[in-house]
Motif scaffolding. Structure first.
Motif, mmCIF file in Angstrom:
data_model
loop_
_atom_site.group_PDB
_atom_site.id
_atom_site.type_symbol
_atom_site.label_atom_id
_atom_site.label_comp_id
_atom_site.label_asym_id
_atom_site.label_seq_id
_atom_site.Cartn_x
_atom_site.Cartn_y
_atom_site.Cartn_z
ATOM 1 N N UNK A 1 0.929 -1.087 0.021
ATOM 2 C CA UNK A 1 -0.064 0.088 -0.160
ATOM 3 C C UNK A 1 0.892 1.122 -0.130
ATOM 4 N N UNK A 2 2.013 1.355 0.680
ATOM 5 C CA UNK A 2 2.844 2.460 0.468
ATOM 6 C C UNK A 2 3.492 2.801 -0.592
ATOM 7 N N UNK A 3 3.718 1.479 -1.497
ATOM 8 C CA UNK A 3 4.358 1.564 -2.681
ATOM 9 C C UNK A 3 3.343 2.368 -3.645
ATOM 10 N N UNK A 4 2.118 1.725 -3.606
ATOM 11 C CA UNK A 4 1.221 2.420 -4.353
ATOM 12 C C UNK A 4 0.674 3.829 -4.339
ATOM 13 N N UNK A 5 0.931 4.363 -2.890
ATOM 14 C CA UNK A 5 0.380 5.707 -2.549
ATOM 15 C C UNK A 5 1.534 6.613 -2.340
ATOM 16 N N UNK A 6 2.701 6.107 -2.176
ATOM 17 C CA UNK A 6 3.413 7.290 -1.693
ATOM 18 C C UNK A 6 3.923 8.175 -2.791
ATOM 19 N N UNK A 7 4.494 9.203 -2.572
ATOM 20 C CA UNK A 7 4.719 10.301 -3.536
ATOM 21 C C UNK A 7 6.186 10.190 -3.657
ATOM 22 N N UNK A 8 7.042 9.421 -3.098
ATOM 23 C CA UNK A 8 8.476 9.374 -3.494
ATOM 24 C C UNK A 8 8.971 7.775 -3.538
ATOM 25 N N UNK A 9 10.058 7.606 -3.852
ATOM 26 C CA UNK A 9 10.657 6.219 -3.950
ATOM 27 C C UNK A 9 10.457 5.498 -2.906
ATOM 28 N N UNK A 10 10.099 4.290 -2.858
ATOM 29 C CA UNK A 10 10.235 3.187 -1.687
ATOM 30 C C UNK A 10 10.959 2.153 -2.018
ATOM 31 N N UNK A 11 11.666 1.775 -1.116
ATOM 32 C CA UNK A 11 12.750 0.623 -1.091
ATOM 33 C C UNK A 11 12.112 -0.277 -0.212
ATOM 34 N N UNK A 12 11.658 -1.422 -0.844
ATOM 35 C CA UNK A 12 11.142 -2.649 0.037
ATOM 36 C C UNK A 12 12.222 -3.593 0.419
ATOM 37 N N UNK A 13 12.590 -3.807 1.570
ATOM 38 C CA UNK A 13 13.373 -4.630 1.803
ATOM 39 C C UNK A 13 12.731 -6.130 2.328
ATOM 40 N N UNK A 14 13.195 -7.129 1.421
ATOM 41 C CA UNK A 14 12.531 -8.445 1.739
ATOM 42 C C UNK A 14 13.423 -9.066 2.789
ATOM 43 N N UNK A 15 13.012 -9.644 3.816
ATOM 44 C CA UNK A 15 13.791 -10.548 4.761
ATOM 45 C C UNK A 15 14.453 -11.626 4.302
ATOM 46 N N UNK A 16 15.524 -12.191 4.658
ATOM 47 C CA UNK A 16 15.936 -13.630 4.144
ATOM 48 C C UNK A 16 14.950 -14.889 4.694
ATOM 49 N N UNK A 17 15.003 -15.758 3.631
ATOM 50 C CA UNK A 17 13.955 -16.660 3.919
ATOM 51 C C UNK A 17 13.617 -17.310 4.975
ATOM 52 N N UNK A 18 14.750 -17.446 6.004
ATOM 53 C CA UNK A 18 14.696 -17.929 7.342
ATOM 54 C C UNK A 18 13.657 -17.210 8.368
ATOM 55 N N UNK A 19 13.811 -15.811 8.099
ATOM 56 C CA UNK A 19 12.902 -15.063 8.664
ATOM 57 C C UNK A 19 11.734 -14.968 8.267
ATOM 58 N N UNK A 20 11.292 -14.996 7.073
ATOM 59 C CA UNK A 20 10.092 -15.031 6.374
ATOM 60 C C UNK A 20 9.226 -16.251 6.993
ATOM 61 N N UNK A 21 9.881 -17.475 7.208
ATOM 62 C CA UNK A 21 9.416 -18.756 7.432
ATOM 63 C C UNK A 21 8.800 -18.352 8.838
ATOM 64 N N UNK A 22 9.230 -17.762 9.734
ATOM 65 C CA UNK A 22 8.890 -17.460 11.071
ATOM 66 C C UNK A 22 7.766 -16.697 11.222
ATOM 67 N N UNK A 23 7.329 -16.068 10.177
ATOM 68 C CA UNK A 23 6.119 -15.107 10.285
ATOM 69 C C UNK A 23 4.898 -15.975 10.272
#
Length: 166
Positions: free
Chosen positions: A144-166
């Motif tokens: 949603x931030x990427x879609x609506x922000x008026x400036x560039x947005x860097x989305x940082x994807x966590x490493x796979x092991x961090x994602x699995x713990x979500x």
């Protein structure tokens, strides 16, 4: 913001970086990127935490006495006031100009609002890596931030092991 003079090439000037956090492990991955970019660009970092409204579950009948919504909101605010200074003190941000902001409302909307009001040049936000049903239920603040922000947005994807713990 791109600045150019007629004698030389255009240069990208990053003066202010917005770093949303929810104090999770995933958010720490974005912090490292924001700090490195801020250090390289001599930019200010605005670290924001958004206290989202609590919506009571309809029909919930737990065994324990439910906490009043006002009490939960107050605890979230107190937690943010304790945790945000800890983020500012972390090693990665040492020596940088860091401002703390606590906002209230929908996380994505507040991040976009603060970015606009503060003339932020870049938002660095973590993705929590949810897919499938989790994404459908919780949505994606980063998306949603990427879609609506008026400036560039860097989305940082966590490493796979961090994602699995979500």
């Amino acid at each position: 913001m791109i600045a150019s003079d007629k004698s030389g090439p255009s240069t990208l000037q990053l003066r202010t970086i917005l770093l949303p956090t929810d104090f999770s492990g995933c958010a720490n991955f974005a912090l490292a990127y924001a700090a490195a970019i801020a250090r390289a660009a001599n930019a200010k970092v605005i670290c924001i935490y958004v206290v989202e409204p609590i919506v009571p579950a309809v029909g919930y009948t737990g065994l324990a006495e439910p906490m009043a919504i006002a009490d939960i909101s107050e605890q979230l605010e107190d937690s943010a006031e304790r945790e945000l200074p800890q983020v500012k003190k972390c090693e990665e941000l040492h020596g940088l100009d860091v401002e703390e902001v606590i906002a209230h409302g929908d996380a994505a909307a507040e991040i976009v609002r603060v970015a606009s009001e503060r003339n932020v040049d870049l938002i660095v936000i973590s993705s929590h890596g949810r897919t499938g049903l989790g994404r459908m239920i919780f949505g994606s603040t980063a998306e949603a931030v990427v879609r609506h922000a008026g400036c560039p947005v860097l989305v940082v994807k966590p490493p796979p092991e961090e994602e699995e713990s979500q």
